[in-house]
Structure formats: C-alpha cells, structure tokens
Design a protein around this motif. Sequence first.
Motif, PDB file in Angstrom:
ATOM      1  N   UNK A 171       0.810  -1.268   0.046  1.00  0.00           N
ATOM      2  CA  UNK A 171      -0.182   0.030   0.012  1.00  0.00           C
ATOM      3  C   UNK A 171       0.729   1.275   0.024  1.00  0.00           C
ATOM      4  N   UNK A 216       3.695   1.523  -1.606  1.00  0.00           N
ATOM      5  CA  UNK A 216       4.281   1.626  -2.917  1.00  0.00           C
ATOM      6  C   UNK A 216       3.113   2.426  -3.693  1.00  0.00           C
ATOM      7  N   UNK A 217       2.126   1.739  -3.486  1.00  0.00           N
ATOM      8  CA  UNK A 217       0.913   2.460  -4.308  1.00  0.00           C
ATOM      9  C   UNK A 217       0.754   3.905  -4.044  1.00  0.00           C
ATOM     10  N   UNK A 218       0.700   3.993  -2.799  1.00  0.00           N
ATOM     11  CA  UNK A 218       0.625   5.527  -2.394  1.00  0.00           C
ATOM     12  C   UNK A 218       1.649   6.488  -2.708  1.00  0.00           C
TER      13      UNK A 218
END
Lengths: 422, 80
Positions: free
Chosen positions: B58, B60-62
């Motif tokens: 999460x 990394x996605x953020x």
Amino acid sequence: MTQNQQMMNGSITTGQMGKLHIMFTLGSAALILPTMVTVIAKQDSWITMIMAVGLNFMFLYAPLELAKRFPGQSLVSYTQQILGRAAGMVYTVLYLFFFLVLTAAVFRNMGDFVGTSVLPETPRWFIHIAFMLIVMYGVALGIEVMGRSSEILFVWVFLVFGAVFALLTNKMQVSNLLPVLADGWIPTIKGLYPITGFPLAEYVYVMMLFSCVRSEDLGKLKRAMWMSSVVIGISGLSIALLLLLVLGADLTLRSPFAVYDMAKEIQIGEVLERVEITVAMIWISTVFTKAMICFYVLCLTTAQLLRFSTYRPLILPLAFIIVPLSLVIYRNTAHTNLFAFAIWPVFGCVLGLLMPMLLLAAAVFRKQGTPSGKGMKDTQQPEQERGGTSSEANSEQRVTAPEQRNGSERKESMSTVQVEKS
Amino acid sequence: MLKAAIIGLVALVIGVLTWKNRRSSGRSAEGLWSVGILAIGAVYAIGYSLRMPIPNPVDLISFVFHPVYKPIVDWLGIQV
C-alpha cells in the motif's frame, strides 16, 4: 471442457457467473460503500447510486469484448498473445500485484468488521487465519463448487435484505431525503469517485474467470453480466435509500458499518430485536464469496504465469503471504480511509479500466482473436503455429500429453487386435 | 519468539510436503516455485510476529500515485 477449465477444475454456467459477480460486488461494498458515498454526496447519495449503474457497464465492456475475442482464454493467456511474451508477462505481473493487494484488503475489511462489531475480544490474527482456512478449502474445491455455493448463498442474501427492508418500514422518514440536490449536481457526481475504485475497478477479476464459463454458454455471457449489473444497481440503490430513510445522512456518514448499525434499529415490541447479527452473517457470507474469488484468481494467475499444471500447490504458500499482509496493510482507521477513499480509485481505474481498454485496442489494432467470438480452436490455432505463447496452452499440453499417448497406444492395440482377427 | 518458531516449523513442514508431492509427480519446477513463495510468506509472517518493519504494498501504491490522488482529494473537498 476447454484447456483452461481443466486447470481451473471445472466450468460454470453464465447464471453462476452472474451470481458470483453479484455476490462479489455486494461483498464488503454493501456494508462500507454507502458511508463513503454519503460523505461526499450527503442525502443525494441515492442519486449517485443510480448514476453508478452506467459505470458498471463501462467497466465490464473491455473484459466482455476480450472474452468474446478470446473465448476460453484467460488474461494471462491472451495478454501474451496480444502483447508478446515479455510484455504480456509484465502486464500480468501488474495484475498479480493488484489481486494480491485486493485479496489482502478484503481479508482486512472482514477482520475489521468482525473484530470491531462481533468478536471484539478475539485477536485479529486468529480471525484472519480462521477465515483463511475456510477460503482455502473453498478455493481447493474449485470454481464449480464456488459457483454452486454462490447460488445457495445468493437466495439467502436477498431474503435477509428483503426481510430487513420490510421490518424497517416503520422507521423510515422521507424527510431525511430532503432537500434534494441542495448543492446542485456536483457533489452527486463527485460521489462516483469512491465507487469507481470500490467495487467497479475490482471487476477486472472477470478477465480471469470468463475463461471458465462453459463454451456453449459463452453466447449468453454478455446478457448475464448486464443483468447482474442491473441487479447490483438496484441493490445498491435500495441499500442507499434504506440507509438515508432510516438513519439519515448524518448518522450514515459517521458509521463505519452503516448497514449493520441500521439493522440494530429493528425492534418490533419486545419480540423481535437484536437481529443485526443476521445481517452480519449475511454480510460475512458475501465477503466470504468475494475473498474466495479474489484468492482463487490470485492462485490461478500465479499458476498460469509460472506454467503450473494446477493451481493447488500455490494455495498454502500464497495464504502464508496473504494473512500477514492483511494484518499490516492498513496502519489504522485513518490510513484505511485514505487508501480506500483516495488512492485505491486511482490505482483501480488504471488497472481496472485504462489497461483493459488499451489491451482491447491493441487486440483490435493487431487483429488478434476472433471479433465474432467463434469457437476456441479458431483463436488457439495461430498461437500454436507461432510456437505457443500461452502459458496454459503449454501447461495443458503437458497435462494432456499422457492421455494422448494412452489414446494412441489404445488405437495401436486396437489395430493389432483387428489385424489378428482378420 | 514462540509464535515465530511455530510459524517457521509449520512453514517447514508444508514446504517439505509440497516439495515431496511435486517431485513425486515429476514436476520439480512447480515444487521449487511453491517452496520459494512459501519461504517469502514465512519470512513475512515471522517478521510480523516479531513486530519487525515489513514492506507494505500500500505504501508503494501511495508513493506512485501521490501526484495524482492529492489534487483529486482536494477537488472532492473531503478530509481523509
């Protein structure tokens, strides 16, 4: 049964696919989504839910068209056919990552709900492991069992929602819906933003599951998916309306699990009360279906990417990743809201809408697949001629090879018997 | 510490069984992949049980979508 279906351990009908899709969408979305939409659209969230029906069709368009062009093939198979092996594998790895995060998030949602509302004293890791054991069992049994169980649960889900609707009629206040469009259309349109990520972008899972629909039923697939989208739209609208009518916008946006809190309002004399646990059970059953589908798709994608003959050896190893990941994926409620509200819709739209559309455009541009959606052999023949880029094709060739050998041996023995007779 | 030891033991047993099962089916490559994924999961689970900092996808996605979602959240006018 097609090559993919052998690996998936069975095939399902379009009706089962439609019901799985409804259960997938209602799972977690029914409990959490109304709060997210009401925060933005307030008392007009029911109008947002009507508008979301159109988006349902938009998110399903590319997967349905790809399923028509590549009947009996999954995402892993046709991406390598359209984009080439290396680019196709990179494309699939992105989806693997998406399914990994999605499965962990579904487990976390379920753990948060059960840990907060039903079993507050129980450690979260125990709830997650217990749930994972059931999901693993379901996934090990295969897609046919999942399809049949969704048919059974589907009836109960709608019976309980119907009963809740009927029992709350005396608590409804139409004044809660007023004023309609007080701030114009903009907040209503803004309310669509969280819906695009949750659950619409998650529809991309169908790109893996369409390949397990029976080949003779493929003609009816589009109709079944459109019908399920309409049912999802009506369910979402009913839930949003019921929440607004019973709780009002203020209470709905403050409650993390609004449908569960709404069921607490059911009280008929002293005879019928505390029925919210029934809603919890139904919600858990829909989340169970969703978690099962997500985990199944994760196992299947990994298995096809790594050219396994079956996905089963991956169930336990992937469960070992999912359980701790689901426990750490969100740090706290604020982090959950930030990710689910703000980040997931963007990430989801890229993988759930933009990339499938681009893949479809590439398939059309490169004239891959059969636009009319004719039999599977039409699409797989050129692939084998090119040396076989499909992972399943290769793995299934390995699976079917001994049977073919047995068949040819049998033919040989039959011919020798005939020679001896003559 | 006890939790970590139990997780490690369970992972070891599952790994050995998976490896044996796949090898007897003549699919050693599948066994290797399965055991590899299991090892990653076991390290992840042991890291969690020992309260060590473990990578979160999460984050990394953020990080990747930070420039995109910030303006959208501002436009929506919600506080998250």
